[in-house]
Write a protein that holds these residues in place. Structure first.
Motif, PDB file in Angstrom:
ATOM      1  N   GLU A  95     -92.580   6.857  36.313  1.00 54.59           N
ATOM      2  CA  GLU A  95     -92.253   5.575  36.950  1.00 54.59           C
ATOM      3  C   GLU A  95     -91.974   5.726  38.440  1.00 54.59           C
ATOM      4  N   ARG A  96     -91.403   6.846  38.840  1.00 57.25           N
ATOM      5  CA  ARG A  96     -91.122   7.046  40.267  1.00 57.25           C
ATOM      6  C   ARG A  96     -92.221   7.838  40.957  1.00 57.25           C
ATOM      7  N   SER A  97     -93.336   8.019  40.260  1.00 61.50           N
ATOM      8  CA  SER A  97     -94.516   8.704  40.799  1.00 61.50           C
ATOM      9  C   SER A  97     -94.216  10.117  41.285  1.00 61.50           C
ATOM     10  N   ALA A  98     -93.334  10.778  40.597  1.00 61.22           N
ATOM     11  CA  ALA A  98     -93.032  12.179  40.933  1.00 61.22           C
ATOM     12  C   ALA A  98     -94.194  13.051  40.461  1.00 61.22           C
ATOM     13  N   ALA A  99     -94.447  14.116  41.190  1.00 62.01           N
ATOM     14  CA  ALA A  99     -95.424  15.098  40.735  1.00 62.01           C
ATOM     15  C   ALA A  99     -94.800  15.843  39.555  1.00 62.01           C
ATOM     16  N   VAL A 100     -95.575  16.020  38.504  1.00 66.19           N
ATOM     17  CA  VAL A 100     -95.065  16.668  37.291  1.00 66.19           C
ATOM     18  C   VAL A 100     -96.017  17.780  36.881  1.00 66.19           C
ATOM     19  N   ALA A 101     -95.454  18.947  36.648  1.00 64.43           N
ATOM     20  CA  ALA A 101     -96.195  20.066  36.057  1.00 64.43           C
ATOM     21  C   ALA A 101     -95.474  20.412  34.763  1.00 64.43           C
ATOM     22  N   ALA A 114     -91.417  24.063  19.623  1.00 61.84           N
ATOM     23  CA  ALA A 114     -90.412  23.466  18.747  1.00 61.84           C
ATOM     24  C   ALA A 114     -89.847  22.161  19.301  1.00 61.84           C
ATOM     25  N   ARG A 115     -89.963  21.921  20.636  1.00 71.07           N
ATOM     26  CA  ARG A 115     -89.283  20.776  21.245  1.00 71.07           C
ATOM     27  C   ARG A 115     -90.190  19.796  21.983  1.00 71.07           C
ATOM     28  N   TYR A 116     -91.477  20.091  22.141  1.00 75.85           N
ATOM     29  CA  TYR A 116     -92.323  19.294  23.019  1.00 75.85           C
ATOM     30  C   TYR A 116     -92.467  17.829  22.606  1.00 75.85           C
ATOM     31  N   ALA A 117     -92.292  17.515  21.343  1.00 77.06           N
ATOM     32  CA  ALA A 117     -92.460  16.130  20.883  1.00 77.06           C
ATOM     33  C   ALA A 117     -91.136  15.397  20.719  1.00 77.06           C
ATOM     34  N   ASP A 118     -90.019  16.025  21.066  1.00 84.12           N
ATOM     35  CA  ASP A 118     -88.713  15.375  20.946  1.00 84.12           C
ATOM     36  C   ASP A 118     -88.628  14.158  21.869  1.00 84.12           C
ATOM     37  N   GLN A 119     -87.927  13.134  21.442  1.00 82.53           N
ATOM     38  CA  GLN A 119     -87.850  11.863  22.167  1.00 82.53           C
ATOM     39  C   GLN A 119     -87.159  11.964  23.527  1.00 82.53           C
ATOM     40  N   VAL A 120     -86.009  12.605  23.602  1.00 82.12           N
ATOM     41  CA  VAL A 120     -85.216  12.596  24.830  1.00 82.12           C
ATOM     42  C   VAL A 120     -85.978  13.166  26.030  1.00 82.12           C
ATOM     43  N   PRO A 121     -86.641  14.308  25.927  1.00 81.42           N
ATOM     44  CA  PRO A 121     -87.398  14.790  27.084  1.00 81.42           C
ATOM     45  C   PRO A 121     -88.490  13.815  27.530  1.00 81.42           C
ATOM     46  N   TRP A 122     -89.077  13.090  26.589  1.00 77.64           N
ATOM     47  CA  TRP A 122     -90.118  12.130  26.960  1.00 77.64           C
ATOM     48  C   TRP A 122     -89.553  10.956  27.737  1.00 77.64           C
ATOM     49  N   GLU A 123     -88.317  10.601  27.477  1.00 79.87           N
ATOM     50  CA  GLU A 123     -87.665   9.549  28.282  1.00 79.87           C
ATOM     51  C   GLU A 123     -87.530  10.027  29.729  1.00 79.87           C
ATOM     52  N   SER A 124     -87.191  11.298  29.908  1.00 77.70           N
ATOM     53  CA  SER A 124     -87.094  11.869  31.250  1.00 77.70           C
ATOM     54  C   SER A 124     -88.452  11.894  31.938  1.00 77.70           C
ATOM     55  N   LEU A 125     -89.479  12.265  31.207  1.00 83.13           N
ATOM     56  CA  LEU A 125     -90.832  12.279  31.773  1.00 83.13           C
ATOM     57  C   LEU A 125     -91.298  10.868  32.136  1.00 83.13           C
ATOM     58  N   LYS A 126     -90.890   9.891  31.340  1.00 80.89           N
ATOM     59  CA  LYS A 126     -91.224   8.495  31.646  1.00 80.89           C
ATOM     60  C   LYS A 126     -90.613   8.099  32.986  1.00 80.89           C
ATOM     61  N   THR A 127     -89.381   8.502  33.219  1.00 80.69           N
ATOM     62  CA  THR A 127     -88.718   8.225  34.489  1.00 80.69           C
ATOM     63  C   THR A 127     -89.478   8.870  35.638  1.00 80.69           C
ATOM     64  N   ARG A 155     -98.889   8.609  28.090  1.00 82.21           N
ATOM     65  CA  ARG A 155     -97.702   8.169  28.812  1.00 82.21           C
ATOM     66  C   ARG A 155     -97.905   8.129  30.324  1.00 82.21           C
ATOM     67  N   GLY A 156     -99.144   8.128  30.749  1.00 84.52           N
ATOM     68  CA  GLY A 156     -99.432   8.015  32.175  1.00 84.52           C
ATOM     69  C   GLY A 156     -99.282   9.292  32.953  1.00 84.52           C
ATOM     70  N   LEU A 157     -99.270  10.423  32.274  1.00 88.42           N
ATOM     71  CA  LEU A 157     -99.082  11.713  32.929  1.00 88.42           C
ATOM     72  C   LEU A 157    -100.264  12.635  32.670  1.00 88.42           C
ATOM     73  N   LYS A 158    -101.469  12.093  32.571  1.00 91.76           N
ATOM     74  CA  LYS A 158    -102.635  12.897  32.223  1.00 91.76           C
ATOM     75  C   LYS A 158    -102.958  13.945  33.297  1.00 91.76           C
ATOM     76  N   ASP A 159    -102.539  13.734  34.523  1.00 90.76           N
ATOM     77  CA  ASP A 159    -102.819  14.703  35.585  1.00 90.76           C
ATOM     78  C   ASP A 159    -101.789  15.825  35.649  1.00 90.76           C
ATOM     79  N   SER A 160    -100.802  15.785  34.780  1.00 86.99           N
ATOM     80  CA  SER A 160     -99.764  16.824  34.777  1.00 86.99           C
ATOM     81  C   SER A 160    -100.290  18.093  34.146  1.00 86.99           C
TER      82      SER A 160
END
Length: 173
Positions: free
Chosen positions: A137-143, A121-134, A168-173
C-alpha cells in the motif's frame, strides 16, 4: 541514506541473515522467541549522524550495547557496511509480544526496502501477510527471502509463495 528493514516471521532467520549480509556478527540470533526485542541498526561509521535522536525513530533511545529494552534501538557502526546504506534487524511481525509487533510495524514503515524473511513453516501465516499488504500500500520496495526450507520442498513452496505475492500486488518482489 537508504534503510533496509529486515522483518518477517518468528524464527525465520532474520538476525542470522543480517549477520551474513554484513559479514560479521552484529546482532544475536537465538532459539528463544521472541529473540530480537531491541532492534539493531547497522551502518557505516561515517553515517552515524543520520541516526541521531532527532532523526530516524526519535521515540527510541539510542544504545551501542545489546539490549532487551523495547524502547531502544541499538546502533552498530561497522566499516563492513557500505556508506549510505543501513540495515535494520526488526522484531518479529508475528511476535507473541504485542510491543514487538508494534515496534516491527513502526520500524518497517521507515524502511526504503523491506527484506521480508519467512520459512516454509510460516510463509502462509496471516499476520506477516498483513505486514506485506501495508508495504504494498505504501509502495515500498519488497524483497522476499525464503529461508529454512527443506531442499525437497523449495520448488513447491517458492512457487506457491510467488502466486501468493502476485495475488496481493507484490508480483515484482
Amino acid at each position: 541514506q537508504r534503510l533496509t528493514g529486515v522483518g518477517g516471521s518468528t524464527g525465520a532467520g532474520k538476525s542470522t541473515l543480517v549477520n551474513s549480509l554484513v559479514g560479521e556478527r552484529v546482532t544475536a540470533p537465538g532459539l528463544l522467541r521472541p529473540t530480537t526485542r531491541c532492534p539493531v541498526l547497522v551502518h557505516h561509521p561515517d553515517d552515524a549522524k543520520w541516526f541521531g535522536q532527532d532523526r530516524l525513530l526519535p521515540g527510541l533511545k539510542r544504545t551501542t550495547q545489546a539490549s532487551d529494552d523495547q524502547y531502544s534501538i541499538q546502533l552498530v557502526a561497522t566499516k563492513k557496511m557500505k556508506r549510505g546504506l543501513a540495515v535494520l534487524d526488526a522484531p518479529d511481525v508475528d511476535s507473541v509480544d504485542e510491543r514487538n509487533r508494534e515496534l516491527a510495524a513502526e520500524l518497517l514503515n521507515c524502511a526504503d526496502l523491506w527484506l521480508f524473511v519467512t520459512s516454509s513453516a510460516r510463509y502462509a501465516d496471516q499476520v506477516p501477510w498483513e505486514s506485506l499488504k501495508t508495504a504494498a500500500e505504501r509502495s515500498a520496495a519488497v524483497a522476499v527471502v525464503l529461508d529454512r526450507t527443506p531442499e525437497d520442498a523449495i520448488q513447491t513452496v517458492s512457487t506457491h509463495l510467488a502466486r501468493m505475492l502476485a495475488a496481493r500486488g507484490l508480483k515484482d518482489s
